[in-house]
Design an enzyme around this catalytic site. Structure first.
Site, mmCIF file in Angstrom:
data_model
loop_
_atom_site.group_PDB
_atom_site.id
_atom_site.type_symbol
_atom_site.label_atom_id
_atom_site.label_comp_id
_atom_site.label_asym_id
_atom_site.label_seq_id
_atom_site.Cartn_x
_atom_site.Cartn_y
_atom_site.Cartn_z
ATOM 1 N N THR A 20 0.878 -1.185 0.000
ATOM 2 C CA THR A 20 0.000 0.000 0.000
ATOM 3 C C THR A 20 0.913 1.232 0.000
ATOM 4 O O THR A 20 1.333 1.666 -1.065
ATOM 5 C CB THR A 20 -0.985 -0.026 1.186
ATOM 6 O OG1 THR A 20 -0.270 -0.282 2.385
ATOM 7 C CG2 THR A 20 -2.050 -1.068 0.974
ATOM 8 N N THR A 46 -2.247 -1.726 7.792
ATOM 9 C CA THR A 46 -2.373 -3.117 8.112
ATOM 10 C C THR A 46 -1.067 -3.807 7.910
ATOM 11 O O THR A 46 -0.309 -3.484 7.027
ATOM 12 C CB THR A 46 -3.431 -3.804 7.217
ATOM 13 O OG1 THR A 46 -4.701 -3.357 7.632
ATOM 14 C CG2 THR A 46 -3.349 -5.312 7.268
#
Lengths: 404, 404
Positions: A153, A190
């Site tokens: 990400t 995450t």
């Protein structure tokens, strides 16, 4: 982020596993965002999930499905966390695994799912549905490296690590990929980690050794102290190497455990080095604590202190902030016995400043990109090491400017 | 820091108390750094100290001396915390109180001491020794406002609050000064608060009501989550107003308790507004928790989350980060029941995004300098409110650049 030398040049063969990653248009164009790991036979599986009480749909689903100790595949998307999405989120997670299972011709319950990205927004299911057939087709030519790229990400580089060993002359490999530390990712998400090994491993022992390894790797790193709704680390062991299944009581098992820990720790450290805005990589050890658990609590409190992190960024040998953080960690502390070191420079002796040229030498240590902080409480044999980064302008910028 | 309207224009008379502050050259020239509060008669005293296991010398000394429930004076210096200074630090703290006691002609044990500033450096005792005579002489013309100025470190304005009431027609005043939140001060230090009242108050009840008030004021604010070695809050009640001593079971006591809480809360909020680099003042309420203690834990976890604080700074209506922080706080949470509001804008209903124009309206709320975040867990009657600031570039700058 700190640059990270990529030691993995060629991905080793991991028998009986196939990998794939495609662009399913969940993220911006030009970036892989949908990945698949498949074992040709049912694999033993062990997993560790976020302790957050707000758990994303894929976590809730996997918790059910890994209970049996076996699985065949893991499908992962980045760009959307499928968290705080209610009943629709659970239905979407199930549907994704169902589509993959149908395409692979296996049972839906043997497919796990993980997601990372924006929270509170439903998965773009039309795109995932269109993505499944090319994803499964991609298994013919994909690599674990593709998976490492697809789960990124705000990570600035893919995280991959592997080790090989042998059991009674039978060679095997342990390999793994990971992404983003804790909640360092804007808008949430995450830490994800997926490990695979072709060694045959007893499922119960795999659970034990994996949980233990996680404790001193992914559970011993901190970028910002936040905890995601989606954290998932899992390992699949499919036995394709053909060894006699490993259990705890053998030299081969000890070797497997050591290699597994090396892979886990290397992945965890890569995550810290790639922490948002990080300019320092710091190893914090607390020893001489009453027990290991107090040592870890103290080390993590130091690692999470804003004042400590900003001092690291400012290259300020500010031992007082570290000393105070240990003091409020909840661990037992006798200030008059406590010692503190930056690398091998003693800053505090018997609870007071060590004097001499400690200030100048300590400041030299903090100018390095990587250094160690050691606190010796002199109260017992408890010991723990955690890894952290500093807190820079860029951390604030990255996390404040998101969505604006 | 956020500007703070100073409501105290004229310091009221607090019978039987005298105040003084001088420049003892502990800080840079031109700044008051040595202060004294004296009661003409022995005063009931109640105090709350840092929970940090690493306690500064003045804290250790005061803990002994306030056990008896009575004192005459408090001497305070800023610029040096006298923390992590070992046996010398204790000797210096004792000597300071001895010098003040001798000059005042009272017992040394009746004098308390507090320090705030740099850690790990011995007090400049020569300067303190020279400072005591002019400090005591200054009692003739000093005010509580002088004390408020003298205890400032990185505070950008003095913090002072007062209320008056009456008991059976006898008027009394409660006034207090405070400085710096938690460990927001570079190189450590410290939240200090000194309250005085001319009301007569039963010492045991004073301890009770003061501890209770601290819990919802100074223990309900967070700037960076760090905890100092020097935190001290105390109140002296000298009875000079001439009322019948207050205990718990009367309307007058309830009124006193209410006014005391107002003073404490106002001081605590001034500290948050003046937090290093603060651009937002945020009131965070968690309600519907299993109990008040779980509510407070959840509210403080939200207040301390770096991702939440940077989102406030970025004016990003990022409810997901708040939701996740509540989830890992340790408080019991059922995501499907949880609701979240920015002021009166509902962002989350039943654990999922409320939809509609919530995003736009929520963003409008976050553009304000002051706003409220409310999380309703719908699990019980527990409720808690805490106050916090955002995390800005300036926070990092102030704390990274110190000593460089």
């Amino acid at each position: 982020m700190l640059e990270c030398e990529r030691k993995v040049e060629v991905v080793m063969n991991i028998k009986g596993f196939k990998f794939a990653a495609v662009e399913a248009a969940i993220k911006k164009p030009g970036r892989l965002d949908f990945a698949l790991i498949v074992s040709e036979v049912p694999a033993a599986v062990a997993a560790v999930y976020t302790a957050n009480k707000v758990k994303a749909a894929p976590v809730l689903l996997d918790m059910e499905r890994t209970r049996g100790g076996s699985c065949r595949a893991v499908v992962v998307n980045s760009g959307n966390a499928n968290a705080c999405t209610g009943g629709q989120g659970m239905a979407d997670a199930r549907e994704t695994t169902g589509l993959v299972a149908a395409e692979l011709g296996i049972e839906e319950e043997a497919v796990l799912v993980a997601s990372t990205g924006v929270i509170g927004v439903p998965l773009p299911m039309a795109r995932l549905r269109s993505g499944v057939p090319p994803l499964v087709a991609g298994l013919a030519g994909g690599t674990l490296d593709d998976v490492a790229r697809a789960i990124m990400t705000t990570d600035t580089y893919p995280k991959l690590e592997q080790r090989s060993g042998s059991i009674d002359g039978v060679p095997y490999t342990i390999a793994g990929v990971a992404k983003g530390a804790g909640m360092i990712m804007p808008n949430m998400a995450t830490m994800l980690a997926f490990l695979v090994t072709d060694a045959a491993v007893d499922p119960a022992w795999l659970r034990h050794v994996f949980a233990e390894g996680i404790d001193s790797s992914f559970n011993a790193i901190s970028v910002d102290g936040d905890m995601s709704t989606n954290d998932t680390a899992l390992i699949m062991a499919n036995g394709a190497a053909g060894n006699v299944p490993l259990t705890g009581a053998s030299a081969a098992a000890a070797e497997f455990s050591r290699l597994l820990n090396e892979v886990l720790l290397a992945l965890a450290q890569q995550i810290v080095r790639d922490g948002e805005g990080a300019t320092k990589f710091v190893e914090i050890t607390v020893k001489g604590a009453r027990d290991n658990s107090e040592a870890k609590r103290a080390a993590l409190t130091v690692a999470n202190s804003l004042l400590v992190k900003t001092a690291f960024f400012g290259q300020d040998a500010n031992w007082g902030r570290i000393f105070a953080a240990v003091g409020y960690s909840g661990a037992d502390v006798d200030p008059e016995r406590t010692e503190l070191f930056f690398d091998d420079v003693q800053m505090v002796k018997g609870g007071v400043f060590a004097g001499g040229d400690a200030e100048a030498r300590g400041t030299e240590v903090l100018r390095k990109k990587e250094f160690a902080v050691t606190v010796d409480l002199h109260l017992g044999n408890g010991r723990s090491t955690v890894y952290t980064s500093d807190l820079s302008y860029d951390y604030v910028k990255i996390n404040a400017d998101y969505r604006t």
